[in-house]
Design an enzyme around this catalytic site. Structure first.
Site, short mmCIF file in Angstrom:
data_model
loop_
_atom_site.label_atom_id
_atom_site.label_comp_id
_atom_site.label_asym_id
_atom_site.label_seq_id
_atom_site.Cartn_x
_atom_site.Cartn_y
_atom_site.Cartn_z
N ASP A 119 11.17 -66.28 13.07
CA ASP A 119 11.12 -65.05 13.33
C ASP A 119 12.44 -64.46 13.76
O ASP A 119 12.50 -63.23 13.73
CB ASP A 119 10.08 -64.91 14.51
CG ASP A 119 8.73 -65.05 14.24
OD1 ASP A 119 8.36 -64.82 12.72
OD2 ASP A 119 7.97 -65.78 14.75
N TYR B 133 1.35 -61.15 15.29
CA TYR B 133 1.56 -62.00 16.75
C TYR B 133 2.48 -61.41 17.75
O TYR B 133 3.36 -60.59 17.43
CB TYR B 133 2.21 -63.59 16.67
CG TYR B 133 1.50 -64.49 16.71
CD1 TYR B 133 1.21 -65.03 18.20
CD2 TYR B 133 0.84 -65.24 15.76
CE1 TYR B 133 0.38 -66.21 18.42
CE2 TYR B 133 -0.02 -66.29 15.94
CZ TYR B 133 -0.15 -66.75 17.12
OH TYR B 133 -1.09 -68.20 17.39
#
Lengths: 749, 749
Positions: free
Chosen positions: B392, B480
């Site tokens: 990420d 998320y």
């Protein structure tokens, strides 16, 4: 004091006077290294002038001012330093309302009277080592609802009469006394009474050799502080009589006498006769560490106070969100549970139920949860240290050592306090005030959140604060302080947290700098200050968790993550993890050593209750704070502490299997531990099962732990897993400014 | 929008049109199982009507209202739902005050202008993937003190020009542009720009086949929401061009489109040309899960709101105890550190120093700490899922995805908010408001305590509350949400905590009940709701901790607990543990896989600084939240995520080794990871060293995670060990009632 002394002395059946010399002879070994650790009680010579008479027969409650210094009048404690807390205190003379309620003062007095007049105790000196409510059988409790008459009230009494231990059941209605659990085969002794501990610390002073030794070490007897240290069991020497070892400190010029050990001096006593059996002194060449910089009290810091932050507080101007019904039934948010202090476990949580947001019904989660045993082995094999392998619940009483909490500091301002009511050795009740607190906590944490990227045009930013309910106690087992929190979350999770603070048990040394030390390992610890070593030790705290997930019959399922290797035709991936469910059939299937590289989840499921989409409803134990005991299985301390051989165990419910180290832990040989029960390998599938989890800490001390330790905490979780159909806190509201309080500084008020 | 599309399209040098059919042919494989997960950005057809023009040359700051929807005007966000917070916001147009300060808006504009007129970019389309301050060399920063002139301000720019990636150093004073880090040998690409991600989600709509497929699946194009998903690297197919996979959802009747996957449909795009290379649809037989019960917004819960507790708040009526000097220097209690937002790391803590209570001096602890990389592999090997192995930070920009925090809910009322200032792909600065918050936390916990048993007559009950300072950000990497906390304690401890919340990436299925499923494992996860599977996955968060314990040169010491067996003559004990210190000489000595049954402490010590009694001063890394990646080392995702092969690594300081997954993570082959650097096995004893710690989570989803997940947190600690001479909070005061605020309910005001 003399009377009490005789009183306990007369418990002994075989005065072991002859043995004394044999033991001394054996124990005069070469000596040089010396050490220390653990329990309660220090003797000021001045104290010995206080009259210490047994209570009169008419006393309904111990008079704290003259009789029992460990009993605390809540008014005395509260008025001393702090204003009364805002919450109503449990009145200690109420009637019971729930089958699990602890014995009231009246009930304890009734038990005392029944016992006193019973044939077994007639004309025999005796001591009551435990007097607690005998919980009715589980089906009776489960069937009971508010409004029903209470099941017959009984007391479970552990008594020693003429050197023999008994477990008795006392019927409060008809005064009948019957035998309880069979204990003839148990090697150990009941938990010490406070009187055992207190009197043991004084006993050596009756010995001229002891007094001479102390004086030779340069300590004035008036400055002496001694601790009663459980001996453990290492073989024949500890068989057939109750022993206690006493080690002492100088309290000159400091309240923190723990930092001033008279190193290497160990007195072995017969705990029943208080006879000095042996004095071992291997520390005559070890100086007593200086008092400077050891005192931790705020009042002596004077000009050196370190005010680092502005006042900060958790505020609830509309009041707490929980209620405590009938003294013990806690209701908060979507939870309800029964809460009581216990002299051995500290705190017992019972009948914990959580409300289902879909149906509104309260669903069972846990029938009973408590600290079953602690095991604290020190890592020093030498004469004055090898035996320090404490089991604080079974030997000392984890609840007996839970002192009154300090309002505003042990618990925040919004806390409610609950008292403990226990019995002294003669059965007289006393109050341990403010022993447990209950409060709502908000640390600024997030219950759940999601932001959408602004690009969606949705502008979503949904966040919910996390508010929890904490039940706390703090046991001061002499130097060490254990803070035990049961923290309830609205999402159904229960976090069980243990904090370690207080004062290290340190060892005197002649070293004042590490440049004098050849091999650091030979210190058995860390040089913390001049002449002071912090000895390496472990802490294990084993919890009994009688899970009843949506009903009594549950199964334990290991959900193991196993690596799969797809073929190149199947996938560009070479590996991935699958969750493979293994239902434990018997106890040995559920003896778990945690493995980082072979991970599992540990579910307790109700196989006959499925969610809408067909998953069995469950809770999982989420390990945390893991440290494993590495001692040899046949090392006597580990045999006695064999409940730490695994991090998780599961046993079928058995009313008599409450204490992981055995009912009679003191000097036990380890024949009655969780490990022994579990090795029977009984079926546990779709049964009423109990999960046992052990939190562990390895503690290599460091200088920051001197002279008092900043709290170190670990926790594990009991967490819903397919218990709810969906997120149970989906519909809770966010904080809004309009609901929050308006506060001003007290000074400006 | 068209302009931007062309703008990015023109970056491509080799339009791979011919390849498209080849790839399609290869990928038409038998299909049945389908899946999903991860990143940003959804396209409303309506959005495409909004003008999306590049900013005019004169713009000094992106106009959030018309240009860049991911840029947030702090005023807009704040005025929408919440009153302004009490604290002063960092103004985004200040001058820099500290060598590590991020680029200001003026500086970013200057960089944009320099770049635009530079020969490299002249007449070539280009995109800036990162524009951040180039931190001066460490000795320069360490030598600098307030009042000194700032070292020369430079920008570090990652740019792509004509399909080639460059790292450039831009001198803000003289406009000179020089080559930075050598990147020719790197296989991967820079972090995607927000424009890359946004435009990728729209691109499939230009493809008639795609639109037909969507319609055939019963989804109206107006309800379509698509996510750009990094492809990872699995071999030749991912070589030589930037690829992105796009998967889509129906947002009909819910804001929570993530719960409504159009399962099995994957579009492969050339990220530079936005050309559709391939459409794979293995999910035509999979229904799209229902919208019912998926929406999590408070506004749609209506009558079903669940108000469980009264308002609760952390209050500091005398104000916060911290100050933020010159926008970025945080001073609180005994701590000071530099804090800045970063587009890739999220938050960077620099020059963290703690005050010694004995000398009053500030002592170095950590030069730089930040989230270096995340690795999130999913455990499903099938066509639409196998590649979901997100990194990420390097792929998406962990800071770029950190959305504005929600006052009162993401952070408590007493929080201060800090904005991020980043650059769009053309260099224009924009403000990400409220990206980071700083607040003091008090949860009712205990800093240290000790009670004496009343029997001592001492009546001691000394307890100190625990108050901490939290620095928080929350990144919403599409579904998320990662909450990252740096929590500073007065006892010198730094706790680094990661919370996971937000929404699962779920997989559509034809199953509606587990009774239809033969083998649970074949689901690759848990049936969460009808037609919805939560796929098993891991999260790894790797932290870069450039420790400078009391100076630059440090050593890494494993303090290993080893079992010893004393002889029967020595001791009645058969075993005990010794602490054996092993100093790591080279990097391979410091590659640590944690072992429960072979435990160690992990110290970073300054071997040339000793305490008064001769212990080396140090800090230790205390592991927590451990989960290890179990994937095969030669599985391509694990090769790229090889920084998770160990839980702890230590490397010698190297300015270019900041990003554990490599500088150019996107589609990288894994040749530039921490594992590669470490295998060079450089000396690390008594050097400037960097410790890397990885927090891990295995996540087997459960129904409670539907439709949005309660936060799950893990943390590790950086803790003083013989750093201070003694307990540094010995002298802090207890809470006193007279200092605490007086509050009333807002409603009663």
């Amino acid at each position: 004091m003399v009377e009490v002394s005789e009183h306990t002395a007369s418990l002994t059946t075989n005065p072991p006077k002859k043995r004394k010399k044999d033991m001394e002879a054996k124990l005069i070994l070469p000596s040089s290294s010396l050490f220390l650790f653990f329990i309660l009680l220090l003797v000021l010579f001045t104290l010995s002038t206080i009259p210490f008479a047994p209570p009169s027969n008419k006393a309904e409650l111990l008079d704290c001012s003259i009789y029992s210094p460990w009993c605390t009048s809540k008014n005395r404690i509260q008025s001393k330093n702090h204003p009364p807390t805002r919450h109503h205190h449990s009145s200690s003379d109420v009637v019971p309302h729930h089958p699990l309620d602890p014995l009231t003062i009246q009930e304890l007095n009734r038990v005392r009277d029944i016992i006193k007049s019973h044939a077994l105790f007639n004309n025999s000196p005796y001591a009551l080592h435990s007097v607690v409510v005998e919980e009715p059988d589980k089906p009776v409790v489960l069937a009971w609802t508010k409004g029903d008459p209470l099941p017959r009230r009984k007391a479970s009494v552990v008594a020693r009469v003429n050197g023999v231990s008994h477990v008795l059941s006392v019927d409060l209605a008809n005064g009948e006394v019957t035998r309880g659990q069979e204990v003839d085969q148990l090697s150990g002794y009941p938990t010490m009474t406070m009187e055992d501990m207190t009197s043991s610390t004084w006993a050596p002073l009756a010995d001229a050799d002891f007094n001479r030794t102390i004086t030779q070490r340069g300590v004035d007897l008036a400055d002496l502080a001694c601790l009663p240290i459980s001996t453990g069991w290492f073989g024949k020497k500890e068989d057939n009589r109750r022993l206690i070892k006493v080690q002492c400190y100088s309290m000159k010029d400091t309240a923190n006498f723990y930092m001033r050990p008279i190193e290497g001096l160990t007195v072995v006593l017969d705990m029943d006769t208080k006879e000095v059996l042996e004095i071992s002194d291997r520390g005559s060449n070890i100086p007593i560490p200086k008092a400077a910089n050891t005192d931790y009290r705020y009042s002596v810091q004077n000009a050196h106070q370190l005010k680092l932050v502005n006042p900060i507080s958790i505020e609830q101007p509309e009041g707490a969100s929980f209620t405590i019904q009938d003294e013990h039934l806690v209701k908060w948010a979507n939870w309800e549970f029964h809460l009581k202090p216990d002299p051995r476990a500290g705190v017992i949580i019972s009948s914990a139920k959580v409300q289902d947001p879909e149906t509104g019904k309260f669903r069972n989660v846990m029938y009973k949860g408590f600290t079953s045993e602690l095991f604290v082995p020190y890592m020093d094999p030498t004469d004055a240290w090898y035996f320090k392998t404490y089991m604080d619940a079974g030997e000392y009483g984890f609840g007996l050592q839970a002192m009154p909490l300090d309002p505003l500091n042990d618990c925040p301002r919004n806390a409610y306090y609950m008292d403990g009511v226990f019995a002294a050795a003669d059965g007289t009740p006393y109050v341990r005030s403010n022993m447990v607190c209950v409060f709502e906590s908000y640390a600024g944490d997030i219950g759940w959140r999601h932001s959408e990227s602004p690009i969606t045009g949705m502008g979503i930013r949904e966040v919910r604060p996390k508010v929890t309910l904490v039940v706390r106690m703090a046991a001061s087992v002499a130097n060490y302080d254990y803070i035990v929190d049961w923290e309830f979350q609205m999402d159904g999770l229960i976090r069980v947290k243990v904090g370690l603070s207080g004062i290290l048990m340190v060892k005197g040394t002649s070293y004042i700098n590490m440049n004098q030390v050849n091999k650091q390992e030979s210190l058995y610890g860390t040089l913390l200050s001049e002449n002071v070593i912090g000895v390496i030790h472990d802490h294990y705290v084993t919890f009994h968790l009688d899970m009843d997930v949506d009903g009594i019959d549950n199964s334990f399922v290991k959900v193991n993550l196993q690596k799969e290797h797809p073929s190149p035709e199947e996938s560009p991936r070479r590996s991935y993890l699958k969750a493979v469910r293994n239902v434990a059939k018997t106890e040995k299937d559920a003896q778990v050593k945690l493995k980082l590289y072979d991970p599992s989840e540990f579910h307790v499921v109700n196989p006959s209750k499925l969610t809408r989409v067909g998953n069995p409803v469950g809770y999982k134990v989420v390990p945390g704070g893991t440290a494993a005991s590495l001692l040899d299985l046949n090392d006597p301390p580990q045999t006695r502490g064999a409940f730490t051989n695994n991090q998780i165990w599961v046993s079928p419910y058995n009313k008599s299997e409450q204490w992981a180290g055995g009912l009679f832990t003191y000097q036990s040989h380890g024949e009655d531990t969780l490990a022994q029960w579990s090795d029977r390998d009984r079926p546990i599938e779709n049964k009423d099962i109990v999960v046992w989890y052990t939190l562990g800490f390895h503690h290599i001390p460091c200088q920051e732990d001197f002279p008092i330790m900043p709290t170190v905490s670990s926790s594990f979780d009991i967490k819903p897993v397919n218990f709810f159909e969906s997120n149970p806190i989906l519909r809770i509201p966010p904080n809004l400014e309009k609901d929050l309080p308006i506060c001003k500084a007290a000074a400006s008020a």
